[in-house]
Design an enzyme around this catalytic site. Structure first.
Site, PDB file in Angstrom:
ATOM      1  N   ARG A   1      32.336   5.216 -85.003  1.00 10.98           N
ATOM      2  CA  ARG A   1      32.766   3.858 -85.353  1.00 10.98           C
ATOM      3  C   ARG A   1      33.032   3.041 -84.103  1.00 10.98           C
ATOM      4  O   ARG A   1      33.579   3.546 -83.123  1.00 10.98           O
ATOM      5  CB  ARG A   1      33.969   3.856 -86.283  1.00 10.98           C
ATOM      6  CG  ARG A   1      35.349   4.140 -85.736  1.00 10.98           C
ATOM      7  CD  ARG A   1      35.781   5.565 -85.520  1.00 10.98           C
ATOM      8  NE  ARG A   1      35.289   6.569 -86.414  1.00 10.98           N
ATOM      9  CZ  ARG A   1      35.898   6.982 -87.526  1.00 10.98           C
ATOM     10  NH1 ARG A   1      37.076   6.519 -87.837  1.00 10.98           N
ATOM     11  NH2 ARG A   1      35.356   7.908 -88.277  1.00 10.98           N
TER      12      ARG A   1
ATOM     13  N   GLY B   1      37.541   1.527 -80.837  1.00 13.19           N
ATOM     14  CA  GLY B   1      36.928   2.622 -81.568  1.00 13.19           C
ATOM     15  C   GLY B   1      36.167   3.490 -80.596  1.00 13.19           C
ATOM     16  O   GLY B   1      36.755   4.176 -79.772  1.00 13.19           O
ATOM     17  N   MET B   2      34.841   3.444 -80.671  1.00 13.67           N
ATOM     18  CA  MET B   2      33.962   4.203 -79.787  1.00 13.67           C
ATOM     19  C   MET B   2      34.275   5.698 -79.870  1.00 13.67           C
ATOM     20  O   MET B   2      34.397   6.385 -78.870  1.00 13.67           O
ATOM     21  CB  MET B   2      34.065   3.703 -78.334  1.00 13.67           C
ATOM     22  CG  MET B   2      34.041   2.184 -78.179  1.00 13.67           C
ATOM     23  SD  MET B   2      32.638   1.376 -78.954  1.00 13.67           S
ATOM     24  CE  MET B   2      31.408   1.656 -77.717  1.00 13.67           C
ATOM     25  N   HIS B   3      34.410   6.189 -81.110  1.00 14.34           N
ATOM     26  CA  HIS B   3      34.678   7.604 -81.328  1.00 14.34           C
ATOM     27  C   HIS B   3      34.346   7.986 -82.764  1.00 14.34           C
ATOM     28  O   HIS B   3      34.060   7.128 -83.591  1.00 14.34           O
ATOM     29  CB  HIS B   3      36.137   7.949 -81.008  1.00 14.34           C
ATOM     30  CG  HIS B   3      37.126   7.297 -81.928  1.00 14.34           C
ATOM     31  ND1 HIS B   3      37.701   6.082 -81.651  1.00 14.34           N
ATOM     32  CD2 HIS B   3      37.632   7.692 -83.120  1.00 14.34           C
ATOM     33  CE1 HIS B   3      38.526   5.753 -82.634  1.00 14.34           C
ATOM     34  NE2 HIS B   3      38.494   6.707 -83.552  1.00 14.34           N
ATOM     35  N   ALA B   4      34.403   9.264 -83.028  1.00 15.47           N
ATOM     36  CA  ALA B   4      34.286   9.808 -84.386  1.00 15.47           C
ATOM     37  C   ALA B   4      35.417  10.814 -84.557  1.00 15.47           C
ATOM     38  O   ALA B   4      36.095  11.182 -83.597  1.00 15.47           O
ATOM     39  CB  ALA B   4      32.934  10.490 -84.581  1.00 15.47           C
TER      40      ALA B   4
END
Length: 132
Positions: A96, A48-51
């Site tokens: 997230r 994830g580690m993004h929006a």
């Protein structure tokens, strides 16, 4: 703002097993444009580690478990996703992270949009700037 929104899917059960049906604009609250799944994830590395700017998602742990961290820039909430009859609805502009995958984890992701790299915010500081 409540970040954790769980959709409970009706499960049809009998002696043969269990069945869950997913339908666009019915128990999935958007038009389905893409479905993908993640498996054989290392429990040592987060994902994830993004929006997303526009895309909305529902994530279902079809098997195993995974810890989710959701962040709207001011509130962070965590949950363990581990039930194939429950979907985690993640709205746009929510950061997230996915951690602690069990060895058998299979995540199904249902997306409201087709893949577009332009829709991603992959830097947390940029995400915070977009929220203000």
């Amino acid at each position: 703002m409540k970040l954790i929104n769980i959709i409970e899917f009706e499960s049809f059960n009998d002696e043969r097993g269990r069945l869950v049906s997913l339908e666009s604009q019915k128990n999935i609250p958007f038009e389905i444009r893409r479905v993908y799944y993640l498996f054989e994830n290392s429990g040592l590395f987060p994902r994830g580690m993004h929006a997303h700017k526009k895309l909305k998602q529902i994530v279902i742990a079809l098997k195993g478990s995974c810890r989710f961290v959701l962040d709207d820039g001011s509130v962070r909430e965590e949950l363990i996703l581990d039930d194939p009859t429950k979907g985690l609805l993640i709205d746009s502009f929510i950061w997230r992270e996915m951690h602690d995958f069990s060895n058998d984890c299979v995540l199904c992701v249902i997306a409201s949009e087709y893949f577009s790299e332009d829709d991603y915010i992959r830097n947390y500081e940029e995400f915070l700037a977009c929220r203000n």
